[in-house]
Write an enzyme that holds these catalytic residues in place. Structure first.
Site, short mmCIF file in Angstrom:
data_model
loop_
_atom_site.label_atom_id
_atom_site.label_comp_id
_atom_site.label_asym_id
_atom_site.label_seq_id
_atom_site.Cartn_x
_atom_site.Cartn_y
_atom_site.Cartn_z
N HIS A 196 0.84 -1.21 0.00
CA HIS A 196 0.00 0.00 0.00
C HIS A 196 0.87 1.26 0.00
CE1 HIS A 196 -3.58 -2.24 0.33
NE2 HIS A 196 -3.57 -2.47 1.62
N ARG A 335 -12.02 -3.53 -15.28
CA ARG A 335 -11.78 -4.86 -14.71
C ARG A 335 -12.98 -5.28 -13.87
NH1 ARG A 335 -6.91 -5.41 -10.59
NH2 ARG A 335 -8.43 -4.43 -9.20
N GLU A 423 -2.14 -12.58 -14.57
CA GLU A 423 -1.56 -12.49 -13.22
C GLU A 423 -1.05 -13.84 -12.75
OE1 GLU A 423 -4.60 -9.66 -10.93
OE2 GLU A 423 -5.55 -11.12 -12.25
N ASP A 447 0.77 -9.25 -8.90
CA ASP A 447 0.46 -10.66 -8.61
C ASP A 447 1.27 -11.61 -9.46
OD1 ASP A 447 -1.30 -10.69 -6.46
OD2 ASP A 447 -3.03 -10.22 -7.71
N CYS A 494 -0.77 -3.10 -16.33
CA CYS A 494 -1.47 -2.21 -15.42
C CYS A 494 -1.00 -2.38 -13.98
CB CYS A 494 -2.98 -2.41 -15.51
SG CYS A 494 -3.53 -4.07 -15.10
#
Length: 562
Positions: A196, A335, A423, A447, A494
């Site tokens: 984060h 998404r 991912e 990911d 992305c």
């Protein structure tokens, strides 16, 4: 800037570079947990326990409501992570545990600490994305305890002068509220390139270094610098040398800030520079910057988090239309819901999973609740009516060709453009077959890196493994890029890797056709791309893939690209 240049600092520490840039100023640190001695806590008398429970419930509700209010006042990634934390603050697991302790006579503050520490220990054992929430849980604990004890809300001090924030880790409530004019750089002992803290630092456009094992050697009040390109933090640098270097870095940043596109290399190879957004306000803010050519990732989770019921198709339609309208006529990639794991939905019964990061999340939610995806696709189709560009829609956590085929059929039936996220390593390995089923793919490097390297992206010990510069990850991206080129289909990125100017050039050399990131990162990426040729990008990409470490991959790319 030479790799050995530390500006005469008396002590330097090293971590994982996240956001490039150079900053210099006094060090500040966040306030710690409110002091409270659990062992000295008296037992609550039976007649007072109901009142103690009410006191606890009021404090927990106040803290959760503050998170929700901050989420409503924020945009983009900040809003998403704050909404997720608000949901966690209302989670029945820790609230129920605390309630039982209070019923047995434990004071509310002590019950809060014990309950959340129990849940945090469980999350730590689960690892993956659940372990990522431990910092958030401890932040909730500290705020509830402070509310119960009538103490000031803990968090980041508000410095009088531009300062460097050093911390073990930072909770979403802290990072989301930062003022980049006052906090000019971030450095954390924990976290990784996709934490984060890293994501918010990119959104704010301030230098950031994470996973610094020796960060406690940098004391509060010291004068320090943060070099976000090399991953270095140092104290007591030579004032004249560091001031000159910061001024030069500022001139470079100012020049980059004036970039307005379009995205292309020096020899005219076009690369779409797109924005990651989470709602209408963040999309409008991105459009107003004038640097992004559309949306490469519209995260739709914000409409679903912190709700006890599924938003109606009409509600969703209004949300999606607000983003489409912000970039009227431009490419907008939406998404579908990426919930589950660390982002549970209150109106869905999630399975009790030993490893949620690899469990029922993303597109897999259709296993138990297929109607949620159906409603979402209906809302996107409704939002697209009357617009000048057809939205592109992609599903997260696609692992097989069959999943891609099934999703593409649903999207095409609604007149939309189908795609999937890459991912899961299996999707990269089968990129040619998956691209035969859909019209585009977008690579989520956060990911993809975590799953490829079998390394928790929040583990400071494994930060070097979760670095998107890992040659193995770059090799998978190369495979996807080649499949896209062979079928003349677009391959986007992305994930947070798209915000790194040097890595962005390497990605283009690997066959990536669009780069989507926090809008604040777009100008630096555009400027860097405009200063190199496609051949240089290809050469740098080959060298990075052939490297044997992340540092060697970076060095190889710098040798070619400068």
């Amino acid at each position: 800037m030479g790799s050995a240049e530390n500006f005469g600092a008396s002590r330097v520490v090293h971590g994982t570079p996240v956001v490039q840039g150079l900053a210099y100023g006094p060090v500040i640190r966040p306030a710690g947990m409110p002091e409270f001695d659990i062992d000295a806590a008296a037992t609550v008398a039976p007649d007072d326990r109901e009142a103690e429970q009410e006191k606890f419930s009021a404090a927990a509700t106040t803290v959760a409501d503050r998170f929700s209010a901050r989420a409503s006042a924020s945009t983009g990634s900040s809003a998403e992570v704050l909404a997720a934390t608000a949901s966690l603050a209302k989670d029945r697991a820790w609230l129920g545990t605390a309630g039982k302790l209070i019923a047995d006579g434990t004071p509310a503050a002590a019950a809060t600490v014990e309950a959340i520490d129990q849940i945090a220990a469980m999350f730590t054992k689960l690892g993956g994305l659940m372990a990522e929430r431990v910092t958030d849980l401890k932040d909730i604990r500290d705020r509830v305890v402070a509310e119960l004890l009538g103490m000031p809300e803990p968090g980041i001090p508000n410095p009088d002068e531009p300062s460097i924030l050093c911390a073990d880790d930072l909770a979403p409530a802290d990072t989301a509220g930062l003022d980049p004019a006052r906090v000019i750089a971030l450095a954390t002992r924990l976290g990784g390139p996709s934490s984060h803290t890293a994501i918010i630092a990119r959104q704010l456009g301030i230098p950031c270094v994470v996973a610094i094992a020796d960060l406690n050697d940098i004391p509060a009040g010291a004068t320090a610098f943060v070099d976000g390109e090399r991953g270095v933090v140092g104290i007591d640098p030579d004032p004249k040398t560091i001031t000159s270097a910061v001024a030069e870095a500022g001139r470079v940043a100012e020049a980059a800030a004036s970039w307005r596109g379009p995205g292309q290399t020096a020899d005219g190879h076009r690369v779409l520079i797109l924005a990651n957004v989470a709602d209408g306000p963040s999309a409008r803010a991105a459009a107003e910057r004038g640097v992004c050519e559309g949306v490469g990732l519209f995260r739709t989770e914000l409409a679903f988090l912190d709700r006890s019921d599924e938003p109606s198709v009409a509600e969703q339609t209004d949300l999606y239309r607000s983003v489409i309208d912000a970039f009227d006529g431009d490419k907008v990639v939406i998404r579908t819901l990426d919930a589950g794991s660390d982002k549970p939905l209150k109106f869905v019964t999630h399975p009790d999973e030993a490893n949620p990061a690899m469990g029922v999340r993303g597109n897999r939610i259709i296993l138990s609740n297929p109607e949620i995806r159906e409603h979402q696709l209906d809302a996107i189709a409704a939002a697209a009516k009357g617009t000048s560009a057809v939205p592109w829609v992609m599903a997260p956590m696609i692992a097989t060709v069959g999943e891609a085929r099934e999703f593409a059929a649903l999207v095409r039936a609604r007149g939309l453009v189908p795609g999937v996220m890459v991912e899961v390593p299996s999707a990269a390995v089968q990129a040619d077959q998956i691209l035969a089923e859909v019209d585009f793919v977008s690579i989520g490097t956060n990911d993809l890196t975590q799953y490829t390297m079998a390394a928790d992206r929040m583990s400071p010990e494994l930060a070097s493994l979760t670095d998107p510069w890992q040659p193995a990850v770059l090799a998978l991206i190369e495979r996807v890029g080649a499949a896209g080129a062979a079928q003349s289909k677009q391959v986007g990125v992305c994930g947070e890797a798209a915000a790194d100017p040097l890595l962005a050039c390497v990605l283009v050399g690997l066959g990536v056709t669009s780069l989507s990131s926090a809008p604040a990162a777009a100008p630096a990426v555009g400027v860097k791309l405009g200063g190199v040729t496609l051949d240089q990008c290809v050469t740098a990409a080959k060298a990075a893939v052939a490297a044997d470490s992340t540092s060697a991959a970076r060095d190889a790319a710098r040798t070619v690209l400068g």
